[in-house]
Design an enzyme around this catalytic site. Structure first.
Site, PDB file in Angstrom:
ATOM      1  N   LYS A  11     -26.894  26.336  59.364  1.00  0.00           N
ATOM      2  CA  LYS A  11     -28.314  26.734  59.439  1.00  0.00           C
ATOM      3  C   LYS A  11     -29.279  25.567  59.690  1.00  0.00           C
ATOM      4  O   LYS A  11     -30.248  25.714  60.427  1.00  0.00           O
ATOM      5  CB  LYS A  11     -28.735  27.446  58.152  1.00  0.00           C
ATOM      6  CG  LYS A  11     -28.130  28.834  57.976  1.00  0.00           C
ATOM      7  CD  LYS A  11     -28.720  29.477  56.731  1.00  0.00           C
ATOM      8  CE  LYS A  11     -28.113  30.820  56.446  1.00  0.00           C
ATOM      9  NZ  LYS A  11     -28.810  31.516  55.347  1.00  0.00           N
ATOM     10  N   ASP A  22     -34.531  34.940  56.025  1.00  0.00           N
ATOM     11  CA  ASP A  22     -34.132  35.128  54.619  1.00  0.00           C
ATOM     12  C   ASP A  22     -35.343  35.433  53.723  1.00  0.00           C
ATOM     13  O   ASP A  22     -35.266  36.290  52.843  1.00  0.00           O
ATOM     14  CB  ASP A  22     -33.398  33.889  54.088  1.00  0.00           C
ATOM     15  CG  ASP A  22     -31.988  33.774  54.653  1.00  0.00           C
ATOM     16  OD1 ASP A  22     -31.406  34.816  55.032  1.00  0.00           O
ATOM     17  OD2 ASP A  22     -31.471  32.649  54.736  1.00  0.00           O
TER      18      ASP A  22
END
Ligand code: ATR
Length: 280
Positions: free
Chosen positions: A69, A105
């Site tokens: 990520k 997220d």
């Protein structure tokens, strides 16, 4: 290649545990979209090459997960505010051949609470357990949704302080010793640590000082009822499990790649729960 439908991926190392294919393939099927969503296991050494060949491989975009990520974020040509602030990207797409990215997220966290406890964002004070990558996304979402006092509690206080330095004024770093006092004013308590995951570590947090109207949520979703959520439910507090965050974070990516905004349904939730039970 002979395929003219949109293709997307989830890329991680390892990636076998990822439930993203179940989620996106459920939506592809329920919307009768001719498209595909595949798992790609890519070693960190090969990640940049994988990203550089997306277009050649016919991908419109995809998800990245652990451990890619942060590197993905660094490789972006254009990133939105969420990826910029969180310093990590989980959703990628190509625009005029250029790599763009976002971090959904924080969105997933907020959308899950919006669904389960619509007035959750009316609070002022929240306490966040943990200061890793997951905590960054949560603190970002809390700031976005108006929380003005955010306490970050971490075993390693210097890591919590790093988050405070990044996110600024309304965040404060603390050790676990401070927790009981911090909970007195907290409307929301969020666990972002790996504590309670898969029953690997047993731990207890004393929730007695939380106000009766407080909400307790955990981003750990295996098990669905973590020790923290069990303790909160036993005290009669509102609880929200972490599975909804996983489902909601997938919505913006699917919409971008396949052109339809999908819904998080009870049926989808049940499919993931069934899969979790099959594995354990
Ligand atoms: P992620 O990116 O998933 O958030 P991470 O960066 O490894 O993962 O962060 C894990 C978090 O869980 C950290 O806040 C970690 O605390 P430290 O920063 O002190 O390491 C916390 N954590 C993990 N195991 C823990 C334990 N046994 N007790 C307390 N905190 C723990």
């Amino acid at each position: 290649m002979g395929e003219d439908f949109p293709r997307a991926f989830v890329c991680g190392y390892p990636v076998t545990h990822s439930r993203s294919p179940l989620i996106h393939n459920y939506w592809l099927k329920s919307h009768a979209i001719a498209g595909s969503y595949q798992r790609c296991e890519v070693h960190p050494e090969n990640f940049a090459e994988f990203i550089n060949s997306l277009r050649g491989n016919g991908y419109v975009g995809g998800n990245v997960t652990i451990p890619h990520k942060e590197v993905a974020c660094a490789l972006l040509y254009r990133k939105d505010e969420s990826a910029e602030m969180i310093g990590a990207a989980n959703t990628l797409w190509l625009e005029d051949g250029q790599l763009c990215g976002s971090n959904t997220d924080g969105y997933g966290f907020a959308a899950n609470l919006d669904e389960r406890v619509p007035d959750w964002a009316e609070g002022r004070t929240a306490t966040v357990l943990g200061a890793g990558g997951a905590a960054r996304a949560i603190v970002y979402a809390l700031q976005q949704r108006g929380y003005r006092d955010i306490h970050i509690v971490n075993r390693t206080v210097s890591r919590a302080q790093e988050l405070c330095d990044h996110f600024g004024g309304c965040t404060r770093a603390h050790s676990w010793d401070a927790l009981t006092d911090l909970l007195v004013d907290s409307k929301l308590l969020v666990n972002t640590t790996s504590l309670g995951m898969d029953g690997a570590q047993t731990y207890s947090v004393d929730l007695d000082s939380l106000p009766g109207e407080a909400i307790v949520t955990d981003i750990v979703y295996v098990p669905l009822r973590t020790p923290l959520l069990e303790a909160a439910a036993a005290r009669g507090l509102k609880t929200v499990d972490g599975l909804g965050m996983l489902l909601h974070q997938a919505v913006p990516g699917f919409e971008r790649w396949f052109g339809v905004r999908p819904k998080v349904t009870e049926e989808l939730r049940d499919i993931i729960i069934e899969d979790m039970e099959a594995v354990h």
